[in-house]
Design a protein around this motif. Structure first.
Motif, PDB file in Angstrom:
ATOM      1  N   PHE A  12       0.843  -1.199   0.000  1.00 54.87           N
ATOM      2  CA  PHE A  12       0.000   0.000   0.000  1.00 54.87           C
ATOM      3  C   PHE A  12       0.877   1.248   0.000  1.00 54.87           C
ATOM      4  N   TYR A  13       0.478   2.240  -0.793  1.00 50.66           N
ATOM      5  CA  TYR A  13       1.154   3.533  -0.907  1.00 50.66           C
ATOM      6  C   TYR A  13       2.560   3.418  -1.489  1.00 50.66           C
ATOM      7  N   THR A  14       2.771   2.420  -2.308  1.00 46.93           N
ATOM      8  CA  THR A  14       4.048   2.269  -3.013  1.00 46.93           C
ATOM      9  C   THR A  14       3.765   2.069  -4.492  1.00 46.93           C
ATOM     10  N   TYR A  15       4.773   2.272  -5.316  1.00 43.94           N
ATOM     11  CA  TYR A  15       4.620   2.041  -6.755  1.00 43.94           C
ATOM     12  C   TYR A  15       4.486   0.551  -7.064  1.00 43.94           C
ATOM     13  N   GLU A  16       4.971  -0.286  -6.186  1.00 43.92           N
ATOM     14  CA  GLU A  16       4.930  -1.731  -6.414  1.00 43.92           C
ATOM     15  C   GLU A  16       3.527  -2.318  -6.234  1.00 43.92           C
ATOM     16  N   CYS A  17       2.586  -1.536  -5.715  1.00 46.54           N
ATOM     17  CA  CYS A  17       1.254  -2.073  -5.434  1.00 46.54           C
ATOM     18  C   CYS A  17       0.534  -2.549  -6.695  1.00 46.54           C
ATOM     19  N   VAL A  18       0.882  -2.010  -7.860  1.00 44.08           N
ATOM     20  CA  VAL A  18       0.224  -2.422  -9.101  1.00 44.08           C
ATOM     21  C   VAL A  18       0.946  -3.560  -9.815  1.00 44.08           C
ATOM     22  N   GLU A  19       2.157  -3.833  -9.397  1.00 43.53           N
ATOM     23  CA  GLU A  19       2.990  -4.854 -10.060  1.00 43.53           C
ATOM     24  C   GLU A  19       2.265  -6.189 -10.290  1.00 43.53           C
ATOM     25  N   PRO A  20       1.599  -6.768  -9.290  1.00 42.41           N
ATOM     26  CA  PRO A  20       0.951  -8.066  -9.515  1.00 42.41           C
ATOM     27  C   PRO A  20      -0.223  -8.007 -10.495  1.00 42.41           C
TER      28      PRO A  20
END
Length: 115
Positions: A12-20
């Motif tokens: 949450f609240y990171t750019y990696e949250c959309v990765e999956p």
């Protein structure tokens, strides 16, 4: 929704949250520019997880800021041209145009679309 991976709250609240979820979305805004009258977007139709510019399709979208009307135009790539990149050209006078950087045989070129 059942094919989506479970939510990982540590992202949450990171750019990696959309990765999956990247493999599920086929349309992304690659570039956006605005003038006083319109919003211009370069859209890419292709999986973000597969950054192959050659097989993806690109469109140019214009949104009228006052009326909200939307126009979308396909950016063509002629036979024999290998696309290398796409972008938006800004002439700093309220005119935004899409362009294609390409290779044709042993030559490189840029094609600006006057829509």
């Amino acid at each position: 929704m059942e094919k989506f991976p479970p939510i990982d709250t540590t992202y949450f609240y990171t750019y990696e949250c959309v990765e999956p979820y990247n493999k599920f979305f086929y349309r992304t805004i690659e570039e956006i520019k605005m003038t006083s009258t319109s919003i211009y977007c370069l859209l890419r139709y292709g999986l973000k997880s597969d950054p192959d510019v050659v097989k993806d399709e690109y469109t140019f979208v214009t949104i009228n800021r006052k009326s909200g009307t939307v126009e979308e135009f396909s950016i063509p790539c002629e036979s024999g041209m290998t696309p290398i990149g796409y972008g938006l050209k800004d002439d700093m006078q309220e005119k935004i145009q899409p362009f294609l950087f390409f290779k044709k045989k042993a030559h490189y070129g840029v094609r600006v679309f006057g829509l």
